[in-house]
Design a protein around this motif. Structure first.
Motif, short mmCIF file in Angstrom:
data_model
loop_
_atom_site.label_atom_id
_atom_site.label_comp_id
_atom_site.label_asym_id
_atom_site.label_seq_id
_atom_site.Cartn_x
_atom_site.Cartn_y
_atom_site.Cartn_z
N THR A 229 0.83 -1.20 0.00
CA THR A 229 0.00 0.00 0.00
C THR A 229 0.87 1.25 0.00
OG1 THR A 229 -1.68 -1.22 1.26
CG2 THR A 229 -1.91 1.17 1.17
N LEU A 230 1.89 1.27 0.84
CA LEU A 230 2.78 2.42 0.90
C LEU A 230 3.48 2.67 -0.44
CD1 LEU A 230 4.42 1.79 4.39
CD2 LEU A 230 2.99 3.75 3.78
N HIS A 231 3.74 1.59 -1.19
CA HIS A 231 4.46 1.72 -2.45
C HIS A 231 3.53 1.80 -3.66
CE1 HIS A 231 7.82 0.53 0.13
NE2 HIS A 231 8.60 1.07 -0.79
N GLY A 232 2.25 2.04 -3.41
CA GLY A 232 1.35 2.38 -4.50
C GLY A 232 0.82 1.24 -5.33
N ALA A 233 0.77 0.01 -4.77
CA ALA A 233 0.23 -1.11 -5.54
C ALA A 233 -1.29 -1.06 -5.64
CB ALA A 233 0.64 -2.44 -4.90
N GLY A 234 -1.92 -0.27 -4.80
CA GLY A 234 -3.37 -0.17 -4.83
C GLY A 234 -3.89 0.37 -3.52
N ILE A 235 -5.14 0.01 -3.21
CA ILE A 235 -5.79 0.43 -1.98
C ILE A 235 -5.81 -0.75 -1.02
CG2 ILE A 235 -7.95 1.23 -0.95
CD1 ILE A 235 -8.58 2.64 -3.59
N GLY A 236 -5.28 -0.56 0.18
CA GLY A 236 -5.17 -1.64 1.15
C GLY A 236 -6.31 -1.65 2.14
N LEU A 237 -6.81 -2.84 2.45
CA LEU A 237 -7.78 -3.01 3.54
C LEU A 237 -6.97 -3.44 4.76
CD1 LEU A 237 -10.74 -3.05 4.45
CD2 LEU A 237 -10.88 -5.42 3.69
N LEU A 238 -6.70 -2.47 5.63
CA LEU A 238 -5.70 -2.65 6.68
C LEU A 238 -6.29 -2.35 8.07
CD1 LEU A 238 -2.84 -0.64 4.93
CD2 LEU A 238 -2.88 -3.13 5.25
N PRO A 239 -5.71 -2.95 9.11
CA PRO A 239 -6.09 -2.55 10.46
C PRO A 239 -5.75 -1.08 10.69
CG PRO A 239 -4.80 -4.59 10.49
CD PRO A 239 -4.69 -4.03 9.11
N ALA A 240 -6.69 -0.36 11.27
CA ALA A 240 -6.47 1.06 11.50
C ALA A 240 -5.26 1.31 12.39
CB ALA A 240 -7.72 1.69 12.12
N PHE A 241 -5.03 0.44 13.39
CA PHE A 241 -3.91 0.67 14.30
C PHE A 241 -2.57 0.47 13.62
CE2 PHE A 241 -4.93 -3.82 15.02
CZ PHE A 241 -3.70 -4.44 15.03
N VAL A 242 -2.58 -0.11 12.41
CA VAL A 242 -1.38 -0.23 11.60
C VAL A 242 -1.27 0.94 10.63
CG1 VAL A 242 -0.21 -1.61 9.84
CG2 VAL A 242 -1.32 -2.75 11.77
N ALA A 243 -2.36 1.22 9.91
CA ALA A 243 -2.32 2.21 8.83
C ALA A 243 -2.28 3.65 9.33
CB ALA A 243 -3.53 2.02 7.92
N GLU A 244 -2.97 3.93 10.43
CA GLU A 244 -3.10 5.32 10.88
C GLU A 244 -1.78 5.92 11.36
OE1 GLU A 244 -6.13 7.33 11.55
OE2 GLU A 244 -7.23 5.95 10.25
N ARG A 245 -0.79 5.10 11.62
CA ARG A 245 0.50 5.61 12.07
C ARG A 245 1.41 6.00 10.90
NH1 ARG A 245 1.77 2.22 16.09
NH2 ARG A 245 3.97 2.68 16.17
N GLU A 246 0.95 5.75 9.67
CA GLU A 246 1.74 6.05 8.48
C GLU A 246 1.28 7.39 7.88
OE1 GLU A 246 4.29 4.43 7.50
OE2 GLU A 246 4.10 2.64 8.77
N PRO A 247 2.09 8.46 7.98
CA PRO A 247 1.64 9.78 7.51
C PRO A 247 1.38 9.85 6.01
CG PRO A 247 3.98 9.81 8.10
CD PRO A 247 3.44 8.50 8.57
#
Length: 302
Positions: A229-247
């Motif tokens: 997701t960070l490298h632009g492969a698409g849209i990730g369905l991720l746990p919020a406690f993982v994704a929300e820490r990535e600016p």
């Protein structure tokens, strides 16, 4: 009889297998088998029943459990008196093994255990990865998994809910645009688990959304999903406690696509519980409470 053979029997009871008991004790599983065999010959009866799902104690083995625990307590006192670092009053010591998911173990459990280990050098920590509570023990004092507790673990209970949501990198959205509705998701690659390898019903959620039929980029690892997701492969369905820490990640359709599974926990029964496990679980509960906004973020929380 060697008294430390009783410690080996206790670890077999806790771990449910010779292999895991050997790992916890730092010895080969064949040594575990040999020492248990010696005990059985001396007592003239079987102590352990071996099955496809691991080992359980026989009635004779169960009768020895209390003596095993007394030996463990005596050994602990001896080690403290022999000049090894002694825990502070009420401090933690000995092994505590936690089985939990990759993401929860990394972002929630590991920081708690790092703090406890700094404050209690005699505490030995092991974090083992599993996605859900298994139908039988895995040698852990504390198990935390996704979904409802299985029927064969009657003492399991809810720990917390958490949120899965859609996230994409700012760079990806700049190039591909941000979907305005769930129907628009069909024009984007979804990053999620591999459907055929998904063993947790609570995470099998794509059928709830007509535009999320399968993952174009799948992985059994949440960390691989995050990196994709960070490298632009698409849209990730991720746990919020993982994704929300990535600016560099932005929420996508926050109100329209929200999945709220739960984490369930199981604390091994007191007869097999390692001494510090209850206090460790209390610390994990406190961390979950303190970080509730990360686990279940609101629209205003970011």
């Amino acid at each position: 009889m060697r008294t430390d053979d009783l410690l080996i029997l206790l670890e077999v009871a806790r771990c449910g297998s010779f292999l895991r008991a050997g790992s916890a004790l730092g010895i080969d599983h064949s040594t575990v088998s040999r020492r248990i065999g010696a005990l059985e010959r001396e007592l003239q009866g079987p102590l352990v029943e071996r099955g496809a799902q691991g080992c359980t104690l026989t009635p004779l083995g169960q009768q020895l459990l209390h003596s095993c625990e007394q030996v463990e307590s005596a050994v602990t006192v001896f080690r403290q008196l022999s000049g090894r670092p002694e825990p502070a009053p009420g401090g933690l010591h000995g092994l505590v093994r936690i089985a939990t998911t990759e993401a929860f173990g990394t972002y929630i459990v590991a920081p708690v255990m790092a703090h406890l280990h700094r404050e209690n050098p005699g505490l030995h920590v092991e974090i083992v990865t599993q996605t859900r509570l298994s139908s039988y023990g895995v040698g852990a004092d504390i198990e935390i998994g996704v979904g409802e507790p299985v029927h064969s673990r009657p003492h399991a209970e809810k720990l917390t809910d958490y949120r899965l949501g859609l996230y994409a990198s700012t760079a990806y959205l700049r190039v591909h645009g941000s979907p305005e509705s769930t129907a628009d998701l069909s024009e984007h690659s979804l990053i999620y688990y591999i459907e055929g390898l998904l063993r947790v019903e609570d995470l099998d959620v794509l059928s709830r959304f007509t535009s999320l039929t399968h993952a174009a980029f799948g992985s059994t690892s949440v960390h691989a999903q995050l990196q994709a997701t960070l490298h632009g492969a698409g849209i990730g369905l991720l746990p919020a406690f993982v994704a929300e820490r990535e600016p560099s990640l932005e929420r996508v359709l926050f109100d329209d696509v929200a999945v709220v599974p739960r984490f369930s926990l199981h604390l091994v029964p007191s007869q097999l519980r390692r001494p510090s496990a209850t206090k460790v679980l209390s610390a994990i509960r406190a961390a979950v409470h303190a970080r509730r906004d990360e686990l279940l973020p609101s629209r205003t929380h970011r």
